[in-house]
Scaffold this active site. Structure first.
Site, PDB file in Angstrom:
ATOM      1  N   LYS A 160      47.805  12.530 -82.264  1.00 25.31           N
ATOM      2  CA  LYS A 160      48.792  12.856 -81.244  1.00 25.31           C
ATOM      3  C   LYS A 160      49.781  13.884 -81.788  1.00 25.31           C
ATOM      4  O   LYS A 160      50.359  13.702 -82.872  1.00 25.31           O
ATOM      5  CB  LYS A 160      49.546  11.603 -80.802  1.00 25.31           C
ATOM      6  CG  LYS A 160      48.684  10.575 -80.087  1.00 25.31           C
ATOM      7  CD  LYS A 160      48.266  11.044 -78.708  1.00 25.31           C
ATOM      8  CE  LYS A 160      47.570   9.937 -77.943  1.00 25.31           C
ATOM      9  NZ  LYS A 160      47.173  10.368 -76.574  1.00 25.31           N
ATOM     10  N   ASP A 188      45.726  15.854 -79.611  1.00 25.70           N
ATOM     11  CA  ASP A 188      46.123  15.622 -78.227  1.00 25.70           C
ATOM     12  C   ASP A 188      47.604  15.910 -78.110  1.00 25.70           C
ATOM     13  O   ASP A 188      48.437  15.180 -78.644  1.00 25.70           O
ATOM     14  CB  ASP A 188      45.815  14.181 -77.830  1.00 25.70           C
ATOM     15  CG  ASP A 188      46.126  13.896 -76.362  1.00 25.70           C
ATOM     16  OD1 ASP A 188      46.530  14.835 -75.643  1.00 25.70           O
ATOM     17  OD2 ASP A 188      45.960  12.737 -75.947  1.00 25.70           O
ATOM     18  N   GLU A 214      43.338  18.406 -76.734  1.00 22.07           N
ATOM     19  CA  GLU A 214      43.529  17.883 -75.386  1.00 22.07           C
ATOM     20  C   GLU A 214      44.865  18.357 -74.816  1.00 22.07           C
ATOM     21  O   GLU A 214      45.887  18.338 -75.505  1.00 22.07           O
ATOM     22  CB  GLU A 214      43.548  16.354 -75.400  1.00 22.07           C
ATOM     23  CG  GLU A 214      42.212  15.675 -75.490  1.00 22.07           C
ATOM     24  CD  GLU A 214      42.371  14.176 -75.350  1.00 22.07           C
ATOM     25  OE1 GLU A 214      42.906  13.726 -74.314  1.00 22.07           O
ATOM     26  OE2 GLU A 214      41.986  13.458 -76.292  1.00 22.07           O
ATOM     27  N   ASP A 239      42.854  17.105 -69.718  1.00 19.49           N
ATOM     28  CA  ASP A 239      43.022  15.667 -69.513  1.00 19.49           C
ATOM     29  C   ASP A 239      43.841  15.431 -68.255  1.00 19.49           C
ATOM     30  O   ASP A 239      43.290  15.238 -67.176  1.00 19.49           O
ATOM     31  CB  ASP A 239      43.682  15.041 -70.746  1.00 19.49           C
ATOM     32  CG  ASP A 239      43.833  13.527 -70.645  1.00 19.49           C
ATOM     33  OD1 ASP A 239      43.444  12.948 -69.614  1.00 19.49           O
ATOM     34  OD2 ASP A 239      44.347  12.906 -71.596  1.00 19.49           O
ATOM     35  N   LYS A 263      39.410   9.545 -67.497  1.00 23.58           N
ATOM     36  CA  LYS A 263      40.036   8.236 -67.658  1.00 23.58           C
ATOM     37  C   LYS A 263      40.058   7.548 -66.301  1.00 23.58           C
ATOM     38  O   LYS A 263      40.418   8.172 -65.298  1.00 23.58           O
ATOM     39  CB  LYS A 263      41.466   8.367 -68.191  1.00 23.58           C
ATOM     40  CG  LYS A 263      41.567   8.932 -69.597  1.00 23.58           C
ATOM     41  CD  LYS A 263      43.018   9.159 -69.997  1.00 23.58           C
ATOM     42  CE  LYS A 263      43.131   9.716 -71.409  1.00 23.58           C
ATOM     43  NZ  LYS A 263      44.510  10.138 -71.731  1.00 23.58           N
TER      44      LYS A 263
END
Length: 365
Positions: A160, A188, A214, A239, A263
């Site tokens: 992250k 991400d 991402e 995303d 997702k």
């Protein structure tokens, strides 16, 4: 097969604080539903609210779930497309709670057919290995954790980022120094960079062998993604920019991304997720199946989906591994290190332990 009763549970799972660019989570804000039918078959569904991403909270999920239950009670559970259309007609958005109801209907349909969900969907088992996620911390802390994960057999790291580009580059530099260059690293940014910041960060990260990045920017900058791709060799995965198959087609037509992250909390569940991966496949854009903070129950449903979705090439199915302090699931996804499996039980093959549910706030419609 008539829906007779729907149970809704506040499925709060305590966890270690988890930090991303848009906020901190200290428990999984999940909602669990059981949809009962007059045949004795019931279906289960779970969703995980991530308010800073999808705009839903656990409380909104529970409130809307009660409305959904009233709409569906007395209707045919096997008329799946009709039931899902009713939810979309009733309320826009709210994809997270819709995904729990979608999941439960698919569970019922597969159980009625006497099949594991992946076989009901026409899929076949294949080897799946998940990455493991590092939340944002200091470069030193992240490097130490990365090394520990590597020593524990990690297949790939999902890191992250999305803060100050200079600091983010330093984080990855420290991680690479700790783990070397053999371990794949995915990053991400969770929409954390501006366009200029994304260029600075991605160009600065090119030396560190990044598998993909991402969602580098806010979704209102989607029109800048094609240009961003010309500024860096780091592949871009969309995303938050992709909720539906129409979003996927828009980005693919614009040549705006290399990959797409699916997702259920964004797609409203399995039904739309299958459409997203199919559209992406038409453009040669591979997909990843990811998640929020779901338990091993929803993760099992995602494995079933992945088995039936040949264009899903990447797997980010570690959500219960990133700090859940309690495991309330019977059955569900199974881990052998970072390799994933599910049983051939009918339906999703998972449920929530009754002793855990007995401690949860509950509504019955």
């Amino acid at each position: 097969m008539i829906i007779t009763k729907i149970e809704i549970y506040r499925l709060s799972i305590p966890m270690e604080p988890f930090v991303i660019a848009t906020g901190t989570m200290d428990y999984a804000q999940n909602t669990f539903v059981r949809i009962h039918t007059d045949s004795g078959i019931y279906g289960v569904g779970e969703c995980s609210a991530f308010p800073m991403i999808v705009g839903e909270t656990q409380n909104t999920c529970i409130a809307v779930a009660q409305d959904f239950a009233k709409i569906w009670k007395g209707k045919d559970a096997l008329a799946l497309e009709d039931r899902l259309a009713e939810l979309h007609l009733y309320i826009a958005g709210n994809a997270t709670i819709k995904s729990a109801f979608d999941m439960a209907l698919y569970d019922i349909a597969a159980k009625h057919a006497g099949l594991p969900l992946y076989r009901f969907l026409g899929g076949e088992k294949r080897e799946i290995t998940t990455d493991i996620t590092l939340g944002i911390a200091s470069a030193e802390e992240m490097a130490a954790k990365a090394l520990k994960l590597k020593e524990g057999g990690a297949f790939a790291l999902k890191v992250k980022l999305g803060k100050n580009p200079v600091d983010d580059i330093a984080r990855i530099k420290a991680i690479r120094k700790a783990v070397g260059f053999d371990l794949p690293i995915r990053i991400d940014a969770n929409q954390g960079w501006s366009y200029e910041g994304a260029i600075e960060a991605l160009q600065g990260l090119e030396a560190y062998k990044i598998q993909f990045c991402e969602q580098p920017m806010r979704t209102y900058n989607d029109h800048l993604l094609p240009e961003l791709r010309t500024q860096t060799i780091v592949p871009i995965m969309a995303d938050e920019s992709v909720y539906t198959h129409r979003d996927a087609e828009r980005l693919c037509k614009a040549d705006a991304c290399d990959y797409i992250n699916i997702k259920f909390s964004k797609s409203s569940g399995i039904h739309e997720a299958l459409k997203i991966q199919a559209v992406a496949a038409e453009y040669g854009v591979a997909c990843m199946i990811g998640g929020m903070l779901e338990s091993r129950l929803a993760l099992a449903a995602k494995v079933h989906f992945a088995y039936a979705a040949p264009n899903v090439k990447f797997y980010d199915l570690d959500t219960c591994m990133v700090g859940h302090l309690e495991d309330p699931v019977e059955g569900g996804i199974l881990y052998n290190g970072y390799t994933i499996a599910i049983s051939d039980a009918v339906g999703i093959g998972a449920d929530i332990k009754q002793e855990f549910l007995d401690k949860c706030e509950k509504w019955v419609i």
